[in-house]
Design an enzyme around this catalytic site. Structure first.
Site, PDB file in Angstrom:
ATOM      1  N   ASP A   1       0.860  -1.190   0.000  1.00 11.33           N
ATOM      2  CA  ASP A   1       0.000   0.000   0.000  1.00 11.33           C
ATOM      3  C   ASP A   1       0.891   1.233   0.000  1.00 11.33           C
ATOM      4  O   ASP A   1       1.778   1.370   0.858  1.00 11.33           O
ATOM      5  CB  ASP A   1      -0.913  -0.008   1.231  1.00 11.33           C
ATOM      6  N   LEU A   2       0.699   2.153  -0.955  1.00 14.07           N
ATOM      7  CA  LEU A   2       1.507   3.379  -1.022  1.00 14.07           C
ATOM      8  C   LEU A   2       1.144   4.307   0.130  1.00 14.07           C
ATOM      9  O   LEU A   2      -0.033   4.452   0.488  1.00 14.07           O
ATOM     10  CB  LEU A   2       1.297   4.085  -2.365  1.00 14.07           C
TER      11      LEU A   2
ATOM     12  N   ASP B   1      -4.380   2.460  -4.753  1.00 12.11           N
ATOM     13  CA  ASP B   1      -2.926   2.470  -4.653  1.00 12.11           C
ATOM     14  C   ASP B   1      -2.420   1.209  -3.972  1.00 12.11           C
ATOM     15  O   ASP B   1      -1.381   1.220  -3.313  1.00 12.11           O
ATOM     16  CB  ASP B   1      -2.463   3.709  -3.877  1.00 12.11           C
TER      17      ASP B   1
END
Length: 959
Positions: free
Chosen positions: A562-563, A605
């Site tokens: 996960d960004l 994302d």
């Protein structure tokens, strides 16, 4: 004598031209003389000014040297004796008038005199100590400036002051005299010029114009068609030669006219001898001549045309044609016009012509030719009825064959036993970029992709071995330009000539179908933005890995990525920047993976990484390498730079893994733990991890919340809010709506169990939308209940305040519900407001303008509660129940409640105390002056339907 087109007759034009030239010459000479006189007057004026100025300046300066001011004035007075002088000034060193020929100017500064414009000339004379003379820009006067050393000041041994003598000599009188002299001389010359022009006109009229008029009359007679005309002009010179040439031309025209008449007779005989219907058309499209066959055809077919149509407009006949020949007639008319316009040289057309017994066909041939310097058209009609009927019979048979073979939208190839093409239809040849003749006699092998030809050759060879029936296959064919396309082919045997066996191959282009199929297969398994595999394909591979681990005992590693900074980029720079960031990060991650590792974009994302046949320890190292690669990414957009990081959750897939869903859930929970630990790190899943166990529970609640939204398994409860000091006339209803979930077994689940998961996983806005929409529908359907409703409290989460579309949703639902806006009280928590103060303030102000009211819930739990309360336009403050429930036993809590109540009321806001669970707490709150109470001591939560039903019965008993 006639007037030439666009001009005057020569008898008028020539003398006018001579007169105009003379006048122009006279004006030019007068202008030159006048210019010379002006220059002479200016030169004489400058010499006079220079001489007079120098003499007077010397006399004044000598007088001053002798210290005789009176002599200086006498010397200056000599200026007045010169009649050419207009004005004279003697200026001191300060440019003030010391002496003047006009007493009124003495003592004034130069700027107040008529010679103020001569300041530049004065400065030049004073600087150079030399006399300066100039003509004014208008040329009306000569101005002179001459330096004069003035008398020394007292105590000054040598004169140092320098004055200037200014003179102005008008040039007007001398220039006016020059103009008068020039005009007088012009008046003398003008009559002589008029006499000269009259003499010139008479000479031209007698010697030239009468002979030209005679030649013109002869020309007009020839132009009118008269024969035997001669000019008969006597004399000599060019006019006589021109008249002789005209006579020779007229004689030649007479001879040619005789020849033309003979040619016309021959032409008529020739037209009559041609076995076709012929007519000659002039430039207007009218028939000027026809042959004998034309006349006989008209008489034979009942075409009663006067004089066989001569003089009639053939074009108009075509324009007004009716019946079967209408379209053809329009083409003929258009062709005739094009022939005369020069855009067409030749025209042919076959057309039907109805007759009394049967229809007949004619061919018309139009040809343009030149006659008498004019364009004419020869129209030839030939009867082609017999030929046409034969062609029609052949065309029917040809059409039947072509429809089946050439025009069929499939490619037909007939090949012999050696694979040589013996027949191909037009469509097939065109699809391959060849003509039929190009393919005849060539090998069909050249039309296939080399890799596909062996299989096709085997199938074709089977026919030569006696195989019968229809065989089908797909293969790639090659066009003439080298491009390939997919073809679906069917083949069967045909009996050829001389007992040979040929094969008919029918082909259909299915390239688009193949491309669409391939594109759909790709899109079904890949993400359109990053090019990575999508969630569906990743789940399939993950399921396969879980099954492989269970059957083979192998070990795999699953990562959930996960960004950390994606939302900052997306909100700051927009979705285009966010998309570009995802593409760059995907490329970075892919560059750090092993061959065969599966990387997918799971949504937003979030990325999934499956490393097959990889132990957990090695998978964690690779995951950390991926994290480091993402961390090293600096994203640039429109001159701004953003750092990027990611949180990665890692879990192992082995024989003990219960399923793909559990594996992905474990990796997701580990990823959230990585975020909670500070982000930009890798966290490996461990079964004994308490935090991960809690997240597993929250994720299960996420699934249950989503299922409940789909199944509409939520319900609204309410809890009354009563005034702290009731009044007999105050019967209005005030309550807060509470959300409950129903389980599959009918159990009512309180919000404390599912709302934390909804907040963490961003489902709170969906719940708020459900509550608001259901509340508006219930209240809008109860007009009697609404009449007695004062406030209905509806809780909103901080995520809804940050949702761009929730404000528009709320406005739309409130406006369209039929509920009075002042009945709706939105309750928002203090922490939600503080997290986004600007957006929360805009939300409150917009709905307050509509009429809604707002309550600040759980007030007192924040760090800067009173500072924010001053900025927020809320109507109610709900004191946090944490302070209320223990205020009887905790003096600090009691002090907090007292402070909040006093400050809120000082700000003009009403207070509501929550968690009023005993009558003793209620009494204490009344003593403190709290406005409203809410809690078990006032009312217990119950379904809103019960409240509506009980109030409905009460209103019916009253009525």
């Amino acid at each position: 004598m006639s007037v030439p087109a666009g001009g005057l007759p020569l008898r008028i034009l020539l003398p006018v031209a001579v007169l105009t030239f003379g006048l122009a010459l006279l004006v030019l000479l007068a202008s030159l003389e006048l210019w010379s006189a002006f220059r002479r007057a200016e030169s004489e004026g400058m010499e006079r000014a220079r001489l007079l100025g120098a003499v007077v300046a010397a006399g004044v300066e000598n007088a001053y040297r002798r210290n005789s001011p009176g002599d200086a004035a006498d010397a200056f007075a000599r200026l007045s004796a010169d009649r050419s002088l207009g004005l004279g000034l003697l200026l001191d060193e300060h440019a003030n008038v010391a002496l003047s020929t006009r007493l009124v100017l003495r003592g004034r500064p130069l700027a107040e005199t008529p010679l103020a414009a001569a300041r530049g000339l004065l400065t030049s004379a004073r600087t150079s100590l030399l006399g300066q003379v100039m003509v004014t820009p208008s040329g009306g006067a000569v101005i002179g400036a001459f330096p004069v050393r003035l008398a020394p000041l007292p105590g000054e041994p040598v004169p140092s002051r320098v004055g200037v003598l200014l003179t102005r000599h008008p040039l007007g009188p001398s220039k006016r005299a020059a103009v008068a002299g020039t005009l007088m001389r012009a008046a003398v010359i003008a009559p002589l010029l008029v006499v000269f022009c009259a003499a010139a006109w008479w000479s031209l009229h007698v010697g030239l114009l009468r002979r030209i008029r005679a030649l013109m009359r002869a020309t007009e007679r020839v132009a009118a068609g008269e024969r035997g005309v001669r000019a008969n002009v006597s004399g000599a010179g060019e006019i006589h030669s021109l008249a002789a040439a005209f006579d020779r031309m007229a004689e030649t025209l007479d001879r040619r006219h005789a020849i033309i008449e003979q040619s016309r007779a021959f032409q008529a005989a020739l037209l009559d001898a041609v076995p076709a219907n012929m007519a000659v058309l002039d430039a207007d499209g009218r028939i000027v001549a026809v042959n004998r066959n034309w006349r006989e055809f008209g008489a034979r077919n009942g075409l009663a045309l006067p004089d066989s149509g001569i003089g009639a407009s053939y074009v108009e006949v075509c324009d007004h044609s009716r019946g079967r020949f209408t379209q053809g007639a329009a083409e003929v008319a258009g062709a005739i016009r094009a022939l005369f316009a020069g855009t067409l040289d030749d025209f042919r057309l076959e057309y039907p012509c109805p007759s009394p017994d049967t229809d007949r066909w004619f061919s018309i041939h139009l040809t343009r030719f030149e006659a008498n310097d004019a364009r004419q058209v020869l129209a030839t009609h030939i009867d082609i009825t017999a030929v046409k009927r034969t062609e029609q019979a052949l065309a029917v048979e040809e059409a039947r064959y072509r429809t089946v073979y050439d025009q069929n939208p499939s490619m037909f190839f007939t090949v012999d036993a050696d694979g040589t093409i013996v027949s191909v239809n037009d469509f097939g040849a065109a699809q391959l970029g060849y003509s039929v003749s190009d393919l005849m006699g060539t090998s069909i092998e050249a039309l296939y992709e080399p890799d596909d030809w062996p299989d096709v050759a085997a199938r074709l060879g089977a026919f030569s071995q006696g195989v019968d029936g229809v065989r089908r296959w797909q293969a790639r064919k090659r066009r003439r330009d080298g491009s390939l396309f997919w073809a679906r082919e069917s083949a069967r045997t045909l009996a050829g000539s001389s007992g040979t066996t040929n094969v008919l191959v029918v082909c259909e282009d299915i390239t688009e179908l193949q491309e669409v199929s391939a594109r759909l297969r790709y899109q079904a398994s890949h993400d359109a933005l990053t090019g990575l595999m999508n969630r569906y394909e990743f789940d399939r591979r993950l399921q396969h890995a879980v099954e492989d681990a269970a059957c083979e005992g192998s070990e795999h590693v699953l990562c959930y990525i996960d960004l950390d900074q994606f939302k900052v980029v997306n909100d700051t720079c927009g979705h285009m920047a966010g998309d570009e960031l995802l593409r760059q990060v995907a490329a970075r991650i892919r560059a750090r993976l092993r061959q065969g590792d599966a990387l997918a974009r799971l949504g937003g994302d979030e990325f999934g990484l499956l490393m097959q046949h990889c132990p957990l320890e090695r998978g964690c190292r690779i995951a950390d390498q991926v994290r480091a690669a993402v961390e090293q990414t600096t994203f640039h957009w429109n001159g701004r730079a953003f750092g990027v990081g990611c949180s990665i959750g890692v879990t192992s897939i082995d024989a003990d893994t219960l399923g793909a869903t559990n594996a992905l859930s474990a990796a997701d929970a580990a990823c959230y733990s990585a975020k909670d630990e500070g982000r930009n790190r890798v966290h490996a899943y461990r079964p004994d991890d308490i935090e991960l166990t809690r997240r597993h529970g929250e994720m299960e609640w996420v699934s249950r919340i989503q299922e409940a939204l789909v199944a509409d398994s939520f319900e609204l409860h309410c809890q009354l809010i009563e005034p702290a000091v009731p009044t007999p006339n105050d019967t209005a209803l005030r309550y807060e709506l509470l959300l409950r979930m129903r389980s599959g077994e009918g159990e009512r689940i309180p919000p404390g169990r599912f709302l934390p998961a909804a907040e963490r996983y961003s489902l709170a806005p969906k719940l708020d939308r459900w509550v608001l929409e259901r509340a508006m529908a219930l209240l809008g359907a109860q007009p009697q209940h609404l009449a007695n409703l004062r406030h209905c409290g509806i809780n909103l989460s901080g995520q809804s305040l940050s949702d761009e579309g929730f404000l528009e949703f709320a406005l739309e639902r409130v406006r369209g519900s039929g509920v009075r806006p002042d009945c709706i009280c939105f309750e928002i928590t203090e922490t939600a407001v503080i997290s986004n103060l600007a957006r929360a303030t805009r939300f409150i102000e917009t709905l307050s303008a509509l009429g809604c009211v707002f309550a600040l819930d759980d007030f007192g739990s924040g760090l800067s509660s009173f500072a924010y309360l001053k900025q927020l336009p809320v109507h109610f403050v709900k004191i946090d129940g944490v302070f209320v429930k223990d205020m009887e036993t905790d003096p600090l809590d009691a002090a907090m409640v007292r402070s909040i109540n006093q400050i809120a009321q000082l700000m003009g806001k009403q207070t509501i105390a929550e968690f009023v669970e005993t009558e003793a707490i209620a009494r204490s709150l009344r003593e403190l002056g709290v406005d409203y109470l809410q809690g078990y001591a006032v009312d217990r939560p119950r379904p809103i339907a019960q409240l509506l039903e009980s109030r409905g019965r009460a209103s019916r008993r009253v009525s």
